[in-house]
Design a protein around this motif. Structure first.
Motif, short mmCIF file in Angstrom:
data_model
loop_
_atom_site.label_atom_id
_atom_site.label_comp_id
_atom_site.label_asym_id
_atom_site.label_seq_id
_atom_site.Cartn_x
_atom_site.Cartn_y
_atom_site.Cartn_z
N LYS A 45 0.82 -1.22 0.00
CA LYS A 45 0.00 0.00 0.00
C LYS A 45 0.85 1.26 0.00
N THR A 46 1.98 1.24 0.68
CA THR A 46 2.84 2.42 0.73
C THR A 46 3.28 2.81 -0.67
N ASN A 49 0.15 3.97 -2.88
CA ASN A 49 -0.35 5.31 -2.52
C ASN A 49 0.67 6.40 -2.81
N TRP A 50 1.93 6.14 -2.53
CA TRP A 50 2.96 7.15 -2.78
C TRP A 50 3.04 7.47 -4.28
N TYR A 62 -1.76 11.21 3.09
CA TYR A 62 -1.83 9.78 3.34
C TYR A 62 -2.38 9.62 4.75
N VAL A 64 -3.72 7.15 7.83
CA VAL A 64 -3.64 5.79 8.37
C VAL A 64 -4.50 5.69 9.62
N LEU A 73 4.95 4.21 8.35
CA LEU A 73 4.93 4.91 7.08
C LEU A 73 6.02 5.98 7.04
N ASP A 76 9.37 4.59 6.34
CA ASP A 76 9.51 4.18 4.94
C ASP A 76 9.62 5.36 3.97
N THR A 77 9.11 6.54 4.35
CA THR A 77 8.99 7.62 3.36
C THR A 77 9.60 8.96 3.78
N GLU A 126 1.45 12.93 5.96
CA GLU A 126 0.81 11.75 6.53
C GLU A 126 0.34 12.08 7.93
#
Length: 139
Positions: A45-46, A49-50, A62, A64, A73, A76-77, A126
């Motif tokens: 999903k990451t 969506n990104w 984003y 959650v 998240l 990861d980003t 996010e």
């Protein structure tokens, strides 16, 4: 194409999983203003969506369901430019009184209000549902 072409860390996201590119294109083909992706853990999903957000326009948010997912998240980003916006209680605040209430309007500087203002110019933000559904700040 690879997730790195969208600014994602190639060591974390070396390539697309099968079906991710199709999902991105399907989401981009939608005429809806808001898109919701519900998919199982580990489905990517990451990345979906990104990449959809980056292709769709200059800004995206984003959301959650939990702070734990928000932290995951962000790990990861963050280096890709994700801005992390938490709820008020996650920031040091000179306007917090002994009953744990916030009275920021009495103070010139508030880390929470500063973060909200900064999020307004970030290209990727996010946050979690609990924070998003809190009434907007009146400045």
């Amino acid at each position: 194409m690879k997730p790195a072409d969208f600014g994602l860390d190639p060591s974390r996201f070396p390539s697309f999983y099968p079906g991710q590119e199709k999902m991105i294109l399907d989401m981009l083909a939608s005429s809806k203003r808001f898109l919701l992706l519900k998919a199982p853990t580990g489905s990517g999903k990451t990345v979906i969506n990104w990449c959809t957000g980056k292709l769709h326009g200059p800004r995206f948010m984003y959301l959650v369901s939990t702070r734990e997912l928000q932290s995951q998240l962000l790990r990861d980003t963050k280096q890709s430019g994700m801005f992390d916006l938490r709820g008020h209680s996650n920031y040091a605040c000179a306007g917090r009184n002994s009953s744990d209430e916030f009275q920021c309007e009495e103070y010139r500087s508030c880390q929470y209000r500063d973060a909200v203002r900064e999020s307004l110019s970030a290209s990727a933000v996010e946050t979690n549902y609990a924070h998003w559904f809190v009434p907007a700040i009146n400045d």
